[in-house]
Write a protein that holds these residues in place. Structure first.
Motif, PDB file in Angstrom:
ATOM      1  N   GLN A   1       0.840  -1.197   0.000  1.00 56.34           N
ATOM      2  CA  GLN A   1       0.000   0.000   0.000  1.00 56.34           C
ATOM      3  C   GLN A   1       0.875   1.247   0.000  1.00 56.34           C
ATOM      4  N   GLN A   2       0.275   2.366  -0.428  1.00 53.65           N
ATOM      5  CA  GLN A   2       0.969   3.642  -0.339  1.00 53.65           C
ATOM      6  C   GLN A   2       1.086   4.021   1.125  1.00 53.65           C
ATOM      7  N   THR A   3       2.262   4.467   1.543  1.00 53.60           N
ATOM      8  CA  THR A   3       2.479   4.862   2.932  1.00 53.60           C
ATOM      9  C   THR A   3       2.814   6.346   3.009  1.00 53.60           C
ATOM     10  N   THR A   4       2.617   6.914   4.193  1.00 52.25           N
ATOM     11  CA  THR A   4       2.927   8.330   4.379  1.00 52.25           C
ATOM     12  C   THR A   4       4.425   8.587   4.247  1.00 52.25           C
ATOM     13  N   LEU A   5       5.239   7.674   4.762  1.00 62.59           N
ATOM     14  CA  LEU A   5       6.682   7.856   4.634  1.00 62.59           C
ATOM     15  C   LEU A   5       7.106   7.714   3.177  1.00 62.59           C
ATOM     16  N   GLY A   6       6.493   6.778   2.441  1.00 60.48           N
ATOM     17  CA  GLY A   6       6.788   6.637   1.015  1.00 60.48           C
ATOM     18  C   GLY A   6       6.454   7.901   0.246  1.00 60.48           C
ATOM     19  N   SER A   7       5.304   8.506   0.552  1.00 62.94           N
ATOM     20  CA  SER A   7       4.914   9.760  -0.102  1.00 62.94           C
ATOM     21  C   SER A   7       5.897  10.878   0.213  1.00 62.94           C
ATOM     22  N   PHE A   8       6.310  10.938   1.491  1.00 62.74           N
ATOM     23  CA  PHE A   8       7.237  11.977   1.923  1.00 62.74           C
ATOM     24  C   PHE A   8       8.577  11.864   1.198  1.00 62.74           C
ATOM     25  N   LEU A   9       9.131  10.654   1.139  1.00 64.87           N
ATOM     26  CA  LEU A   9      10.424  10.448   0.491  1.00 64.87           C
ATOM     27  C   LEU A   9      10.340  10.703  -1.015  1.00 64.87           C
TER      28      LEU A   9
ATOM     29  N   MET B   1       4.896   6.351  -4.376  1.00 70.19           N
ATOM     30  CA  MET B   1       4.811   7.475  -5.323  1.00 70.19           C
ATOM     31  C   MET B   1       4.706   8.794  -4.570  1.00 70.19           C
ATOM     32  N   ASP B   2       4.998   9.892  -5.278  1.00 66.91           N
ATOM     33  CA  ASP B   2       4.914  11.205  -4.645  1.00 66.91           C
ATOM     34  C   ASP B   2       3.456  11.648  -4.550  1.00 66.91           C
ATOM     35  N   THR B   3       3.236  12.748  -3.855  1.00 70.54           N
ATOM     36  CA  THR B   3       1.874  13.202  -3.567  1.00 70.54           C
ATOM     37  C   THR B   3       1.140  13.731  -4.788  1.00 70.54           C
TER      38      THR B   3
ATOM     39  N   ALA C   1      11.765  16.680 -11.204  1.00 66.51           N
ATOM     40  CA  ALA C   1      11.045  15.776 -12.102  1.00 66.51           C
ATOM     41  C   ALA C   1       9.542  16.013 -11.981  1.00 66.51           C
ATOM     42  N   ASP C   2       8.793  15.458 -12.931  1.00 64.20           N
ATOM     43  CA  ASP C   2       7.332  15.540 -12.848  1.00 64.20           C
ATOM     44  C   ASP C   2       6.796  14.604 -11.771  1.00 64.20           C
ATOM     45  N   CYS C   3       7.457  13.480 -11.593  1.00 65.37           N
ATOM     46  CA  CYS C   3       7.039  12.543 -10.562  1.00 65.37           C
ATOM     47  C   CYS C   3       8.188  11.608 -10.227  1.00 65.37           C
ATOM     48  N   VAL C   4       8.062  10.914  -9.104  1.00 61.47           N
ATOM     49  CA  VAL C   4       9.044   9.912  -8.691  1.00 61.47           C
ATOM     50  C   VAL C   4       8.298   8.649  -8.269  1.00 61.47           C
ATOM     51  N   VAL C   5       8.795   7.512  -8.754  1.00 58.70           N
ATOM     52  CA  VAL C   5       8.324   6.200  -8.287  1.00 58.70           C
ATOM     53  C   VAL C   5       9.521   5.493  -7.665  1.00 58.70           C
TER      54      VAL C   5
ATOM     55  N   LEU D   1      12.313  13.583  -3.196  1.00 56.01           N
ATOM     56  CA  LEU D   1      13.154  13.226  -4.349  1.00 56.01           C
ATOM     57  C   LEU D   1      12.680  13.933  -5.611  1.00 56.01           C
ATOM     58  N   ARG D   2      11.377  14.006  -5.795  1.00 55.04           N
ATOM     59  CA  ARG D   2      10.815  14.707  -6.960  1.00 55.04           C
ATOM     60  C   ARG D   2      11.272  16.156  -7.007  1.00 55.04           C
ATOM     61  N   ASP D   3      11.209  16.825  -5.868  1.00 54.99           N
ATOM     62  CA  ASP D   3      11.605  18.233  -5.826  1.00 54.99           C
ATOM     63  C   ASP D   3      13.107  18.386  -6.067  1.00 54.99           C
ATOM     64  N   GLU D   4      13.900  17.496  -5.489  1.00 57.39           N
ATOM     65  CA  GLU D   4      15.353  17.575  -5.651  1.00 57.39           C
ATOM     66  C   GLU D   4      15.765  17.299  -7.091  1.00 57.39           C
ATOM     67  N   LEU D   5      15.117  16.339  -7.733  1.00 56.84           N
ATOM     68  CA  LEU D   5      15.456  15.972  -9.111  1.00 56.84           C
ATOM     69  C   LEU D   5      14.780  16.866 -10.139  1.00 56.84           C
TER      70      LEU D   5
END
Length: 255
Positions: free
Chosen positions: A96-104, A190-192, A114-118, A108-112
């Motif tokens: 399942q999607q987790t809050t920590l997964g969304s946070f990380l 995945m990101d938010t 990118a449009d999205c991060v998986v 990463l998306r903002d640092e890279l």
């Protein structure tokens, strides 16, 4: 049971993470003519029932001393500050999607840029549920160590790359990870800005999915190289040069 059967099968005894169990087996050669042994016994033995090794403990203390020193008193390292009563969880991260997964992934998306991060859930290993209250740094309200908690969630380097995928390719890669790979390390966090509803991707970068649009996608280099066997990335590799870590790349092989 043969170690290797006539169909070239092989017994795999997987002890799991964090040295919580040890794999033990007895291999028996019944005669000098036997070319391979038989497995007489195998089991996974919980290690909590054994006393700690003093030599190993001293080695751990030596290597961890610098980190512990950083986390003492004024040198306590705060990775981030969360809103009151926020919960950061990585439990069931392969299903399942987790809050920590969304946070990380969002970080990463903002640092890279990118449009999205998986990000493969199998590389987030803490299986924790951490609560911070009153705007305190994550873990401080529980007396935990924020930097060490982060290291526990990402215990090894996960080199990232950015590639270009069509919306259709990206949606298919996510669908494979969240249906065929659900329950394995290949389940994507995945990101938010990404929405997943009724087993379909509906939004990327907080906008409705456009299957014809080209998106900049951040992911682990190992995932693109074949880890967890997502067929979308396998097909991508057939037509493109593998990028180096932390580089944006979408280079056809014939360029």
């Amino acid at each position: 049971m043969n170690l290797h059967g006539p169909d070239h099968s092989c017994l795999l005894l997987k002890a799991g993470m964090d040295a919580q169990k040890a794999g033990v087996m007895d291999l028996i050669w019944h005669s000098p003519e036997d070319k391979q042994p038989q497995i007489d016994f195998y089991d996974l033995i919980p290690l909590y029932q054994f006393a700690k090794s003093k030599a190993v403990s001293r080695s751990v203390d030596k290597h961890m001393r610098k980190l512990w020193k950083m986390e003492q008193g004024k040198a306590l390292v705060h990775l981030t500050v969360f809103k009151e009563e926020s919960i950061m969880s990585s439990k069931n991260i392969r299903r399942q999607q987790t809050t920590l997964g969304s946070f990380l992934c969002s970080a990463l998306r903002d640092e890279l840029e990118a449009d999205c991060v998986v990000f493969d859930g199998g590389n987030i290993r803490g299986r924790s549920g951490l609560r911070a209250a009153g705007g305190a740094p994550l873990g401080q309200a529980l007396g935990l160590h924020p930097l060490r908690s982060g290291a526990g969630e990402l215990p090894w380097s996960s080199d990232m790359v950015v590639i270009v995928l069509s919306g259709g390719q990206l949606a298919e890669a996510i669908k494979v990870s969240r249906t065929e790979k659900r329950g394995t390390g290949g389940f994507f966090q995945m990101d938010t800005g990404v929405r997943w509803e009724a087993e379909e991707v509906t939004h990327i970068a907080n906008e409705p999915l456009d299957k014809a649009r080209m998106y900049c996608v951040g992911l682990m280099h190992a995932s693109l190289a074949g880890m967890n066997d997502n067929h979308v990335f396998k097909e991508w590799r057939q037509d493109h040069i593998m990028p180096k870590e932390r580089m944006q790349a979408n280079l056809p092989k014939n360029s």
